[in-house]
Structures are given as C-alpha cells and as structure tokens.
Design a protein around this motif. Structure first.
Motif, mmCIF file in Angstrom:
data_model
loop_
_atom_site.group_PDB
_atom_site.id
_atom_site.type_symbol
_atom_site.label_atom_id
_atom_site.label_comp_id
_atom_site.label_asym_id
_atom_site.label_seq_id
_atom_site.Cartn_x
_atom_site.Cartn_y
_atom_site.Cartn_z
ATOM 1 N N LYS A 467 0.825 -1.210 0.000
ATOM 2 C CA LYS A 467 0.000 0.000 0.000
ATOM 3 C C LYS A 467 0.862 1.265 0.000
ATOM 4 N N ILE A 468 1.896 1.252 -0.843
ATOM 5 C CA ILE A 468 2.777 2.406 -1.013
ATOM 6 C C ILE A 468 2.426 3.079 -2.331
ATOM 7 N N THR A 469 2.149 4.371 -2.282
ATOM 8 C CA THR A 469 1.780 5.102 -3.496
ATOM 9 C C THR A 469 3.031 5.613 -4.209
ATOM 10 N N PHE A 470 2.989 5.587 -5.555
ATOM 11 C CA PHE A 470 4.078 6.077 -6.396
ATOM 12 C C PHE A 470 3.715 7.456 -6.931
ATOM 13 N N GLY A 507 2.619 3.877 2.827
ATOM 14 C CA GLY A 507 3.501 5.039 2.758
ATOM 15 C C GLY A 507 3.464 5.651 1.375
ATOM 16 N N ALA A 508 4.452 6.470 1.093
ATOM 17 C CA ALA A 508 4.515 7.152 -0.199
ATOM 18 C C ALA A 508 5.950 7.152 -0.695
ATOM 19 N N LEU A 509 6.077 7.085 -2.038
ATOM 20 C CA LEU A 509 7.392 7.092 -2.683
ATOM 21 C C LEU A 509 7.306 8.045 -3.871
ATOM 22 N N ALA A 510 8.240 8.986 -3.943
ATOM 23 C CA ALA A 510 8.213 9.985 -5.019
ATOM 24 C C ALA A 510 9.554 10.003 -5.736
ATOM 25 N N ILE A 524 14.907 10.247 -4.995
ATOM 26 C CA ILE A 524 13.966 9.174 -4.662
ATOM 27 C C ILE A 524 13.620 9.333 -3.189
ATOM 28 N N GLU A 525 12.396 9.816 -2.937
ATOM 29 C CA GLU A 525 11.969 10.118 -1.574
ATOM 30 C C GLU A 525 11.030 9.024 -1.071
ATOM 31 N N ASP A 526 11.196 8.653 0.192
ATOM 32 C CA ASP A 526 10.286 7.682 0.794
ATOM 33 C C ASP A 526 9.891 8.138 2.188
ATOM 34 N N THR A 527 8.885 7.473 2.737
ATOM 35 C CA THR A 527 8.406 7.764 4.094
ATOM 36 C C THR A 527 8.695 6.578 5.002
ATOM 37 N N GLY A 528 9.848 5.960 4.789
ATOM 38 C CA GLY A 528 10.190 4.748 5.519
ATOM 39 C C GLY A 528 10.742 4.998 6.913
ATOM 40 N N VAL A 529 11.517 4.014 7.385
ATOM 41 C CA VAL A 529 12.004 4.043 8.770
ATOM 42 C C VAL A 529 13.114 5.054 8.965
ATOM 43 N N GLY A 530 13.732 5.536 7.892
ATOM 44 C CA GLY A 530 14.837 6.470 8.032
ATOM 45 C C GLY A 530 16.114 5.771 8.483
ATOM 46 N N ILE A 531 17.182 6.555 8.584
ATOM 47 C CA ILE A 531 18.503 5.998 8.901
ATOM 48 C C ILE A 531 19.073 6.773 10.076
ATOM 49 N N SER A 532 19.557 6.052 11.079
ATOM 50 C CA SER A 532 20.143 6.706 12.259
ATOM 51 C C SER A 532 21.429 7.426 11.885
ATOM 52 N N PHE A 533 21.827 8.366 12.735
ATOM 53 C CA PHE A 533 23.036 9.149 12.474
ATOM 54 C C PHE A 533 24.265 8.255 12.398
#
Length: 595
Positions: A467-470, A507-510, A524-533
């Motif tokens: 259910k990720i929108t493009f 989520g969403a992916l652009a 390439i943008e996403d709304t995922g978990v992200g990355i720690s520092f």
C-alpha cells in the motif's frame, strides 16, 4: 611568469630546498605566534584560577563564620515542658554568650508565650549595662525564628564596622520552641579575612553586601558602608553575570587601585554578597612579558637553524625519493616484483623496506582477488543456475498438477531462496569487477523517463502489496542523460527497491528531478524508517545493512548501495542522501545531461 617556469624546471633538489625553507620557516613563524597566544591564554586562565580560588576560599571562610555563629544561637534546653526559661538562667546564659564570642555585641531572649508574645525577656550588651527591653513581635528576626527558621539580616553599619542581626529558635527536648534567641553580630572577623586575602604582591578582595555597600577591602580607599554598587565590576557581580577574568570587560581601570586591573567575581549564595578579586596588571603580567621575549628569540634562532640545515636535508632526502618514485611507476604498470633499494639506515631506509613489503602484499592481494572472482564465477554461479533450472521444472510440474499443495509451497520457498542466492552471487561478482576495475560501462544518451517508467512498472506491484503510493514527476520524461542504460536501470531498481523494503506498511514514494549546472539530479523520496546518524556514516560500505526496529525480516546482502555508488561515479556522477530516523529518506544521484 619567468620565475615560476624557472622553479618548475629546476632540479628536484633545488625545488625541494626552496619548498623546504618555505614550509619550515612559515610554520615556525606561525608556531611562534601561536605559542605566544597560547602562553597568553594559559596565563589568563592561571590568573582566573588564582582569583577564583581566592574568592572561593573567602566565601567558604565567610560561610563557616556565619554557620558557626548561628550554631551557637541554636539552643536546646533540658526539659520537656513548653515553658519559658527562668530569667536567672537567661541572664546567666547571655553573659556566657557575650564573654565567649567576640563577634556578639548584644544578645537577647524573646518570649513566644501568649501572655508576653514577642517581648524581650532578657538582654545583655557590651555597650550598655542595662539595655532597654523591646517588643520584637513584628520584626523579621522574631517571626522567622518563631517559625523554626534561623535568620540573618541585611548588613548594617556602625562606627564599629559592619553588623548583622542573627536569630534562632530555642527548643526543649521535644523540639517545641520555647524562646527566640537573637544577637547583634559584628562582621569584623569577615573583614579581617578579606583584608588578609591577597594575590601576588598587590592583588586583593573587595566584599560588598547585596545592596552594593562596601563591607571590606584591603585598600582603605572607601569607608565601610560606602555605596559602591554603581561601580561597573561590582554591579556585574551583583547582577549574577559571569566575571571570571577571561572576558575583555574583566580588564578595566579600578577605582580601588587607580590603575588597570584584571578582575573576577562571584555572588555568594543565599545572602547575595559580592566577592570581587582585583589584581593590578603591572603585577599580574610581570612574568608573562619576559616569557614572550624568550619565545620571540627562540623563534628567530629556529628560523636561522632551518636556513642552515635545509641544503643538507634536501640532498639526503632527494635520492631515496627518486628511488621510491621509480618503484611506484613500476607498480603502476603492474610490475610487483620490482624492489626498491635504499641504503640509508634511517626512516627512509625503513620506508624502502615497507615499500617492498607493500609491493609483495599488493601482488598477493591481486592473486587473492583473481582467485575470488574465479571461485565466485565457477563454484557459485554454476550450481545456482542449475538449481534455478530444476526449480523451474518443478514449477512447471506444479502448474500441470503434478505435485501436492504442500510440495508446491516448498517449491515456492526454494525458488525465493534461490533468487536471493542468485542476487548475492551477482552482487559479489559486481563488487569483484569493480575492485578489479573491470566493470564495463557503455555511456550513451539515455532517456531518463523511459528507464524510470520501466523500473516503476516492475516495482509497482511490490509497492501496491504494501500500500505504497508512487509519484513520478511528469517532466522527467523529456530528460536525457549520459549513462549506461542497463547500469542506470540497476541503480534505480536498487534505490526504489530499498525505499519499498524499508517503508513498513502504507507510505509514499516519489521520484523527482532537478537541473544543476549541466547535471540531472534524480531524487527518490520515501516515508520509511529512516537511517540513524551512526548508520549514515557506514551506509555505502560493503556488506553494511541498516538495523532498525521492524526491519529484521528485510532481505539483502549489504552490497547494493556500494555497487550503486561505484556505478554512479563511473558514469561521471555523484550520489548522496538525506535521512531522518523515523521520518524517511531521500537518495539523490546526478548524471551528466544531454543537451
């Protein structure tokens, strides 16, 4: 222009000599300046430490005096009833207080009994034989003590010097307050402590009360009780500002010394008294001025030494350097067996030996790398391909109904596991080719929009399952870049696949682009978990995988982003990312644009 050409065309020894002199004398000059600056800074810190140490010492002595004096007033009588102390006992006790405590000028008892509430019942004074008794019920010294608290008043000033009023409750053995004991206390002991404090030959302490009136100073410029709260340094301390002898405004013209001083100050807790240490600069900086002169002389001597020894060093260093240069050229050609001979028994000789060991190590690494490629290609790829073929036959059998449902499920698992193994083998081979510099890149004008459309079509089903929108920026279809079409597809597939895998749930992916100085930048943008520092520092390393909550089931080899970076760079671009843990990531890469 002629000078530049002459220097460039001159022998190595001449150039080395010139550069050596420049590179050694310049740091000596810089280090001399830095040394003077550091010495000055160190001296300032030392002055600050000395002044603050003296201030802390005097604050501690003052607090001990006040605590000790208050402790004398905190009395517990030896009976249980809530009754006043007998008058004869009061007078006897007060006489003892006056005789045993030089700081006490006057002491008195006040009753807390309702019949004589707030009235002084007994009083002794060093000034008067029979001091008058008053009602003190409305005075803070009585009110505070009646509530079970000790009390110290603001400083007041007499001909005999500064005083404070202190009071404390008198309790019986059950802790019940039966009287209030108060005293007029001379601060002469504090004054003597302040006058005895010194820094260097002439530095000292200024003590002012919370209203900015002078309690004590070793230089008798102002009388006790003089209003000094408008003096800038005293005002800063009373306001609670940081006065540590390190700020520019901490060096000023003192009204007490009538000359420039360096000052540090602290505000005493609770009472708010200001302790200010001042040290005349003529005394404080006497030593540092001599040290500065010594540093300047040492700097000049060092420069003369460099000019004398530079030619000798140049001759000694250039010969081994030329030998190392020749050896490096041999290694560049792939001749790892060529050894460098340097006869000097010093660090350059050790460098020559290390260079030879490095050449042998490079040769061995080359052999190991080739062996790895061979093993990966012939020992892994062949059986994996065979497994894939047999699985394909089993899948065909399942379609024809030749296997049970349970067996079909097992076949699907085997097929998925084998696909992961195929990806791993291909990634390992890709890494090996990259390390060997054998990745084949056929750069040509490529429609970025077409490649993006192809990859999105392939990946869309995976996104829809989660259910990720493009969202793809429309103008991207008209852009062309210089790239290898297959490698560009591999880059986009890897980045979009990661965006889908690391977006947990909906989520969403652009996919967007921008133009920048002849380059096309793809985002390439996403709304995922992200990355720690911490993970961001290692993201493009081999075999590194992001570990985040909920991603334990995400499959991968940890080689994808390493390969993507290599491919982007080999096609003349760059790759980077911006990420915030828990909010998503944006991966961006640039490629040359086709006009």
């Amino acid at each position: 222009m002629y000078t530049l050409i002459k220097i460039t065309d001159s022998p190595l020894r001449t150039r080395f000599l010139l550069y050596f002199i420049i590179l050694t004398t310049a740091p000596v000059l810089v280090l001399g300046a830095v040394a003077i600056s550091l010495i000055d800074a160190s001296h300032r810190r030392d002055v600050s430490a000395l002044e603050l140490q003296l201030i802390n010492q005097k604050i501690e002595e003052t607090e001990k005096f006040l605590e000790r004096t208050l402790g004398v007033l905190e009395v517990v009588v030896g009976y249980d009833q809530k009754v006043d102390i007998e008058l004869t006992q009061q007078n006897f006790f007060l006489d003892g207080l006056l005789s045993e405590n030089d700081a006490f000028e006057e002491v008195s008892f006040a009753s807390v009994d309702s019949a004589a509430y707030g009235k002084e019942t007994a009083k002794k004074s060093k000034l008067y034989k029979n001091p008058e008794l008053f009602t003190v019920a409305l005075l803070p010294k009585f009110i505070e003590a009646k509530e079970g608290k000790t009390y110290i008043s603001e400083v007041y000033y007499t001909l005999k010097g500064p005083f404070v009023t202190m009071s404390a409750p008198v309790r019986n053995r059950n802790g019940i307050i039966v009287e209030v004991l108060s005293a007029e206390v001379s601060l002469q002991e504090v004054v003597q402590s302040i006058n005895a404090g010194s820094i260097g030959a002439r530095g000292g302490i200024v003590l002012a009360d919370n209203n900015g009136r002078l309690i004590a100073h070793r230089e008798p410029i102002f009388a006790s009780g003089a209003k000094i709260g408008n003096i800038f340094s005293i005002k800063r301390v009373l306001a609670g500002e940081k006065v540590d002898a390190l700020q520019p405004q901490d060096r000023y013209e003192s009204l007490f010394y009538k000359e420039p001083v360096v000052g540090a100050g602290k505000k005493m807790p609770d009472l708010g008294w200001a302790f200010l240490a001042e040290w005349p600069l003529s005394d404080a900086d006497a030593v540092i001025n001599g040290v500065r002169n010594q540093v300047l002389i040492l700097t000049l001597v060092s420069i003369l030494g460099v000019l004398f020894f530079a030619p000798l060093v140049a001759s000694r260093l250039t010969k081994p350097i030329n030998a190392l240069k020749s050896g490096a050229e041999e290694i560049e050609q792939g001749h790892f067996d060529k050894e460098v001979s340097i006869a000097t028994k010093d660090e350059l000789g050790e460098l020559g030996l290390a260079f030879n060991r490095m050449a042998k190590g490079l040769k061995r690494l080359e052999e190991l790398k080739n062996e790895f490629v061979y093993i990966a290609a012939h020992e892994l790829r062949a059986p994996v391909t065979a497994i894939k073929g047999y699985v394909s036959l089993l899948v065909e059998g399942r379609a024809k109904g030749g296997v049970t449902l349970e067996a079909a499920e097992f076949i699907d698992r085997i097929d998925r596991a084998n696909e992961g193994l195929v990806h791993l083998v291909n990634d390992l081979l890709e890494v090996a080719r990259s390390d060997a510099g054998k990745i084949e890149i056929a750069v040509q004008p490529v429609s970025l929009g077409a490649v993006v459309k192809d990859v999105v079509a392939t990946m869309r089903i995976l996104a829809e399952q989660k259910k990720i929108t493009f969202q793809v920026q429309g103008e991207i279809a008209d852009l062309h870049v210089l790239a290898d079409p297959d490698k560009l597809k591999e880059i986009l597939t890897n980045l979009i696949s990661n965006a889908i895998k690391y977006t947990l749930g909906a989520g969403a992916l652009a996919i967007k682009y921008e133009l920048d100085q002849g380059m096309v930048i793809t985002h390439i943008e996403d709304t995922g978990v992200g990355i720690s520092f911490e993970a961001q520092k290692k993201l493009f390393e081999k075999f590194y995988r992001v570990k985040a909550a909920g991603t334990e089931e995400v499959n991968g080899t940890g080689l994808g982003l390493f390969i993507v970076k290599q491919l982007v760079q080999k096609m003349g671009g760059k790759i980077w990312f911006v990420s915030q843990e828990g909010k998503g990531s944006t991966f961006s890469f640039s490629l040359p644009r086709v006009s």
